[in-house]
Design a protein around this motif. Structure first.
Motif, PDB file in Angstrom:
ATOM      1  N   HIS A 550      96.949-128.490-104.736  1.00 17.09           N
ATOM      2  CA  HIS A 550      95.957-127.515-105.207  1.00 17.09           C
ATOM      3  C   HIS A 550      94.899-128.257-106.024  1.00 17.09           C
ATOM      4  O   HIS A 550      94.944-128.253-107.258  1.00 17.09           O
ATOM      5  N   GLN A 552      91.778-127.871-106.927  1.00 21.84           N
ATOM      6  CA  GLN A 552      90.976-127.232-107.972  1.00 21.84           C
ATOM      7  C   GLN A 552      91.829-126.903-109.193  1.00 21.84           C
ATOM      8  O   GLN A 552      91.389-127.071-110.339  1.00 21.84           O
ATOM      9  N   GLN A 602      95.513-119.696-111.376  1.00 27.14           N
ATOM     10  CA  GLN A 602      94.790-119.276-110.181  1.00 27.14           C
ATOM     11  C   GLN A 602      93.917-118.068-110.468  1.00 27.14           C
ATOM     12  O   GLN A 602      92.761-117.997-110.025  1.00 27.14           O
ATOM     13  N   GLU A 603      94.452-117.103-111.210  1.00 26.32           N
ATOM     14  CA  GLU A 603      93.659-115.917-111.557  1.00 26.32           C
ATOM     15  C   GLU A 603      92.433-116.298-112.381  1.00 26.32           C
ATOM     16  O   GLU A 603      91.343-115.745-112.190  1.00 26.32           O
ATOM     17  N   THR A 604      92.602-117.244-113.303  1.00 29.63           N
ATOM     18  CA  THR A 604      91.486-117.689-114.136  1.00 29.63           C
ATOM     19  C   THR A 604      90.419-118.379-113.305  1.00 29.63           C
ATOM     20  O   THR A 604      89.215-118.106-113.442  1.00 29.63           O
ATOM     21  N   VAL A 605      90.852-119.277-112.420  1.00 29.95           N
ATOM     22  CA  VAL A 605      89.914-120.001-111.557  1.00 29.95           C
ATOM     23  C   VAL A 605      89.171-119.027-110.641  1.00 29.95           C
ATOM     24  O   VAL A 605      87.944-119.137-110.457  1.00 29.95           O
ATOM     25  N   ASP A 606      89.880-118.090-110.076  1.00 32.93           N
ATOM     26  CA  ASP A 606      89.242-117.122-109.176  1.00 32.93           C
ATOM     27  C   ASP A 606      88.157-116.340-109.909  1.00 32.93           C
ATOM     28  O   ASP A 606      87.068-116.110-109.362  1.00 32.93           O
ATOM     29  N   HIS A 607      88.453-115.927-111.128  1.00 34.46           N
ATOM     30  CA  HIS A 607      87.473-115.158-111.890  1.00 34.46           C
ATOM     31  C   HIS A 607      86.244-116.005-112.206  1.00 34.46           C
ATOM     32  O   HIS A 607      85.103-115.552-112.017  1.00 34.46           O
ATOM     33  N   ASN A 609      85.107-118.751-110.768  1.00 35.11           N
ATOM     34  CA  ASN A 609      84.342-119.096-109.565  1.00 35.11           C
ATOM     35  C   ASN A 609      83.537-117.901-109.063  1.00 35.11           C
ATOM     36  O   ASN A 609      82.379-118.043-108.647  1.00 35.11           O
ATOM     37  N   LYS A 610      84.134-116.729-109.108  1.00 35.54           N
ATOM     38  CA  LYS A 610      83.461-115.532-108.601  1.00 35.54           C
ATOM     39  C   LYS A 610      82.216-115.194-109.409  1.00 35.54           C
ATOM     40  O   LYS A 610      81.159-114.876-108.838  1.00 35.54           O
ATOM     41  N   TYR A 611      82.316-115.274-110.716  1.00 35.26           N
ATOM     42  CA  TYR A 611      81.220-114.795-111.553  1.00 35.26           C
ATOM     43  C   TYR A 611      80.309-115.897-112.091  1.00 35.26           C
ATOM     44  O   TYR A 611      79.158-115.632-112.445  1.00 35.26           O
ATOM     45  N   ILE A 615      84.352-123.739-112.751  1.00 33.00           N
ATOM     46  CA  ILE A 615      85.571-123.499-113.531  1.00 33.00           C
ATOM     47  C   ILE A 615      85.395-123.781-115.012  1.00 33.00           C
ATOM     48  O   ILE A 615      86.298-123.494-115.801  1.00 33.00           O
TER      49      ILE A 615
END
Length: 732
Positions: A550, A552, A602-607, A609-611, A615
C-alpha cells in the motif's frame, strides 16, 4: 442510537394514526402552564463593548429576571429548545430525532421529581427560579413573533428546576447504559478498579456512532475540560490565579453564556451559565472562584430484575412487588402534523426500568430524585470565604464534576466532587447486580468529607484535565490511592492533557521556582502530545503496520514517523496526526475497543485526497472555526490542552470545530485580595443572532489566543459600557 428510528417506525406510527384517528394539531392537546406568582421585578441590563450583559437588581430575584431577559435577547431560540425539552415537547419542536430526549425525561420521571421536591427548596432559591421564569415570560410576551412552539409559555420555577433534573445525570454518563439497554447490547464495564475476577458481562464493548440524543447536547464520553489553580508562592507578585478552560459544545443547550450579576442582596459574580439556568456555574465573585471539569466515577448501578410470568411484578427479598408502569405519548412532529407515539415507562424500588429482549433492568444513579443542586449552586455563588464555600459544597447537590478552587486568601484546592453511593461490600458493583436483594440496593451517599480533595499542596498548584484525582499536584504531592475505598469507583484514567499539564507545570517550577503569567498562558494554549499512554501505543501500532503493498499508506506512515508530536499547524504531518489520533483518543476516553489502525489510515487518506488532492495539506487549511461568514484557522486537537475536540465535516471537506475550548477565563487576586479577570468565547455573546454585532466579534481574539477584560467592577464597567436598559414586570 436508533431509538425510535428502527425499521418500520414510520409505518407503525401512521398505522396507529389511521387506526385511532389521532392525527392532530399538537397545540389542541396542550394546556398552558401556571405562571409564577405575580410580583414586581426590575433589573438593569448594561452591556459592555463585547455585548456581555451585566445585570443589576435590588434583589437576587430581580437579577434572575434580568439574566433570563438578557439571555433571551441573545439566544431565545436555544432557550425555547431547553424549555420544550423540560416539558417533554422537544420532538414536537424538532421532530423525530429529538424524541429520545422526551422519552428519557419520562423514563427518569423528571416531572415527578420536581413535584415531590420543589416545595422543599429554600424560599430564596424558589424566588430566584420564579424570577428567571418571569424574565423568560416577559421576553416571550414582548416578542411573540419569535415563539416557535404554541403554548410553550408561560413557564414557572418548576420548569426551570426540571431542566436541572434532566440534564445533570448525563454529565457523568447515564446515556451509556440507557443506550445499551434499549438496544439490548452488552453493558460496558464501569470505571474504577475491578472488585472481583473478570466475568462475561464486564467485557468492554465499542459504542456505536449512532448515539442516543442526550439532554446535554453531546455525548458525555466526548466531554473534556482543563482547570488550574496556582497559589501565591508561584507568582513573583504574590497573586493567586485560577484558570478556567471548560470544553463544551460551541452551540446548543450546554454552550456557555457569559454574564456578570450584581444584587443588593450580595450576589456579585462573573462567569458563565448554560441556557435555562439563573446561576453562573463557574467563575468568581469578589472573594473566591472555581472552575469545573467532567469526572466519571462509577455513580450508576444496573440491577437485573426477576419478573413474574405476566411481567407485572418483580421479586424483591422473597416477595413480589408490582412493577410500576406509566403509559406516555411521545408527540413527534412530521411536517405540519404532530403524531402521538405510544410508549410505556417502568419503575421499581431501584429506579427507572428498561425492558428488552434479555429481561428487565433497573437503573440507580447519583442525584436521583433530588433538587439540591439548585441550592448548592446558589450558595456557592454567594459564598464569602473558603469555609462558607465548603459548607455549601457539603450540601452535595451537584452529583458529579470536579471543582478547582481558588480565593483571595491564597487557598487553592481540587475536589473530586461526586455523590458516591454508600455501597455494601460483597457485590461486584462494576457489573450488573441482582435486583432481588435489598443488600445490593444502596440508599445513601457518602458525606462530603469522603470526597477526594487536595487542599493547598506544597507544590503550590492543583490541576485536573478529566483524569484520575490521584494525579493533581505533581510528584510528592498526590493523593494516596489506598486512602479511598474501591467501592467508590474512582477512575484511574489519564489524558494527554493531564500528563502534559503536569509536565509543563513541573518544568516551569523547576526552572526558577515560579510560574509567570506568560508561562501559564503558554501552558493553557499548548498543542503538544506527550509520548506516552494511549497516544504512544497508537502511533506505535501505526509504525508497526506492514504497508509494502500500500504505497500511499506507506507514505503516510513515513510522514507520521517524522511528526513532531505537536498540533500547532506548522508540521507537514499535523493534519494526518490530527485525524488519526482522534479515533484512538475516543476509544481510550470511552474505555472502548481500539480501532484497526490500517482502516483509520485509509479513511484519512481517502478524505484528504478527495477534498484536498493530497495527503499532507496544511492543518490550518483543514481545521477551521466557522460562524456565519467568518472562517478562521485554528490549532490544537482532541486531547491537547488547546482543545479542538470535535468537528463537523463541511461540504468542502474542512473540519469545522463544534466542541472543545469554549469559555476561557483567567482570574487573579492580588496581594491585597482585589480580584480581576479576563475571558474569551469562541464566537460572541449572541451566537444565534446573525444580525448582532456580537455574533462573531470574539472569534479573531479566540483563534489568536487573546483575552478581553471582564469589567467586574461596576465603576470600570461605566467607562466601557455600550448600552443600558431597564426591564420591569409590574404585578397585575
Amino acid at each position: 442510537m436508533k431509538l425510535l428510528k428502527r425499521a418500520g417506525l414510520v409505518f407503525l406510527v401512521f398505522l396507529a394514526v389511521i387506526a385511532t384517528g389521532l392525527m392532530i394539531w399538537e397545540p389542541l392537546g396542550v394546556s398552558p402552564e401556571t405562571p409564577p406568582p405575580s410580583r414586581d421585578y426590575e433589573a438593569r441590563i448594561v452591556r459592555d463593548n463585547f455585548g456581555v450583559p451585566h445585570i443589576f437588581g435590588k434583589t437576587d430575584a430581580d437579577v434572575a429576571y434580568g439574566v433570563a431577559y438578557a439571555h433571551a435577547e441573545d439566544d431565545f431560540a436555544t432557550l425555547q429548545e431547553v424549555t420544550a425539552m423540560t416539558r417533554g415537547r422537544l420532538a414536537t419542536l424538532n421532530g423525530a430525532d429529538a424524541a429520545p430526549v422526551d422519552y428519557v425525561a419520562a423514563l427518569l420521571d423528571v416531572g415527578g421529581t420536581v413535584e415531590r421536591q420543589y416545595d422543599g427548596l429554600p424560599a430564596n432559591v424558589r424566588g430566584v427560579l420564579d424570577g428567571y421564569a418571569s424574565g423568560l415570560n416577559a421576553y416571550a410576551d414582548e416578542h411573540p413573533e419569535e415563539i416557535s412552539l404554541s403554548k410553550l409559555f408561560p413557564v414557572n420555577g418548576r420548569d426551570i428546576a426540571a431542566g436541572f433534573v434532566l440534564r445533570s445525570p448525563f454529565f457523568f454518563g447515564l446515556n451509556t447504559p440507557i443506550q445499551a439497554l434499549i438496544e439490548n447490547r452488552p453493558l460496558r464495564r464501569e470505571g474504577g478498579p475491578s472488585l472481583s475476577a473478570p466475568v462475561e458481562n464486564r467485557t468492554v464493548h465499542p459504542l456505536s456512532e449512532d448515539k442516543i440524543v442526550t439532554p446535554v447536547g453531546s455525548d458525555p464520553d466526548e466531554n473534556g475540560s482543563n482547570g488550574y489553580a496556582l497559589a501565591p508562592k508561584l507568582s513573583v507578585e504574590g497573586k493567586t490565579r485560577l484558570i478556567s478552560n471548560s470544553h463544551q459544545p460551541l452551540r446548543g443547550n450546554v454552550a456557555w453564556y457569559e454574564l456578570v450579576v450584581h444584587s443588593d442582596e450580595g450576589w456579585d459574580f462573573a462567569g458563565a451559565n448554560f441556557p435555562g439556568s439563573p446561576f453562573p456555574f463557574l467563575g468568581h465573585n469578589k472573594h473566591l472562584g472555581w472552575t469545573n471539569t467532567v469526572n466519571r466515577p462509577d455513580l450508576i448501578d444496573i440491577y437485573k430484575l426477576t419478573l413474574n410470568e405476566k411481567g407485572t411484578a418483580y421479586r424483591f427479598d422473597g416477595e413480589w412487588l408490582p412493577l410500576g408502569k406509566k403509559h406516555i405519548w411521545l408527540k413527534i412532529k412530521y411536517g405540519p402534523f404532530v403524531i402521538p407515539y405510544p410508549k410505556m415507562v417502568y419503575r421499581s424500588v431501584h429506579g427507572p426500568v428498561i425492558r428488552n429482549d434479555s429481561g428487565a433492568y433497573a437503573l440507580r444513579y447519583a442525584g436521583m430524585d433530588q433538587l439540591d443542586m439548585l441550592t448548592q449552586y446558589y450558595r456557592i455563588n454567594k459564598a464569602r470565604d473558603f469555609s462558607e464555600w465548603q459548607a455549601a459544597m457539603a450540601g452535595q447537590g451537584v452529583p458529579a464534576t470536579n471543582f478547582i478552587y481558588a480565593d483571595a486568601k491564597g487557598n487553592i484546592g481540587m475536589f473530586y466532587n461526586a455523590m458516591f453511593p454508600d455501597r455494601s461490600p460483597g457485590f461486584d458493583w462494576r457489573t450488573v447486580l441482582p435486583g432481588d436483594n435489598s443488600k445490593a440496593l444502596w440508599q445513601n451517599t457518602l458525606p462530603f468529607t469522603r470526597v477526594p480533595a487536595l487542599i493547598n499542596p506544597a507544590s503550590g498548584y492543583v490541576m485536573n484535565a478529566n483524569n484520575t484525582p490521584y494525579i493533581a499536584a505533581g510528584p510528592g504531592n498526590e493523593l494516596k490511592r489506598d486512602t479511598f475505598s474501591p467501592l467508590m469507583g474512582i477512575e484511574d484514567d489519564q489524558t494527554n492533557r493531564s500528563r502534559r499539564s503536569i509536565q509543563l507545570l513541573e518544568a516551569a517550577i523547576a526552572a526558577d521556582g515560579r510560574i509567570s503569567d506568560a508561562e501559564i498562558r503558554r501552558i493553557k494554549y499548548d498543542t503538544a502530545y506527550v509520548r506516552a499512554g494511549y497516544a504512544k501505543d497508537w502511533m506505535d501500532k501505526i509504525a508497526a503496520l506492514d504497508l509494502k503493498d500500500h504505497p500511499q499508506l506507506a507514505k503516510v506512515q513515513a510522514l507520521l514517523a517524522k511528526w513532531d508530536w505537536n498540533l500547532d499547524g506548522k508540521g507537514a504531518a499535523d493534519t494526518l496526526a490530527l485525524m488519526v489520533l482522534r479515533p484512538a483518543n475516543k476509544a481510550h476516553y470511552q474505555r472502548g475497543k481500539v480501532p484497526d489502525p490500517k482502516v483509520i489510515l485509509q479513511e484519512t487518506v481517502d478524505h484528504l485526497n478527495k477534498y484536498f488532492g493530497k495527503i499532507d495539506p496544511p492543518m490550518l487549511d483543514v481545521l477551521r472555526l466557522r460562524q456565519g461568514e467568518v472562517d478562521l484557522p485554528i490549532d490544537g486537537g482532541n486531547d491537547t490542552i488547546r482543545a479542538s475536540t470535535l468537528w463537523d465535516v463541511d461540504d468542502d471537506g474542512r473540519l469545522s470545530v463544534r466542541h472543545g475550548d469554549s469559555y476561557i477565563m483567567f482570574v487573579e487576586w492580588d496581594k491585597t485580595g482585589k480580584v480581576s479577570s479576563r475571558s474569551i468565547q469562541p464566537f460572541g455573546s449572541a451566537t444565534t443572532r446573525p444580525d448582532s454585532p456580537h455574533y462573531t466579534d470574539q472569534m479573531k481574539l479566540f483563534v489568536d489566543k487573546k483575552l478581553k477584560p471582564v469589567w467586574f467592577d461596576p465603576k470600570l464597567l461605566e467607562k466601557n459600557k455600550a448600552s443600558e436598559k431597564t426591564v420591569r414586570s409590574i404585578r397585575k
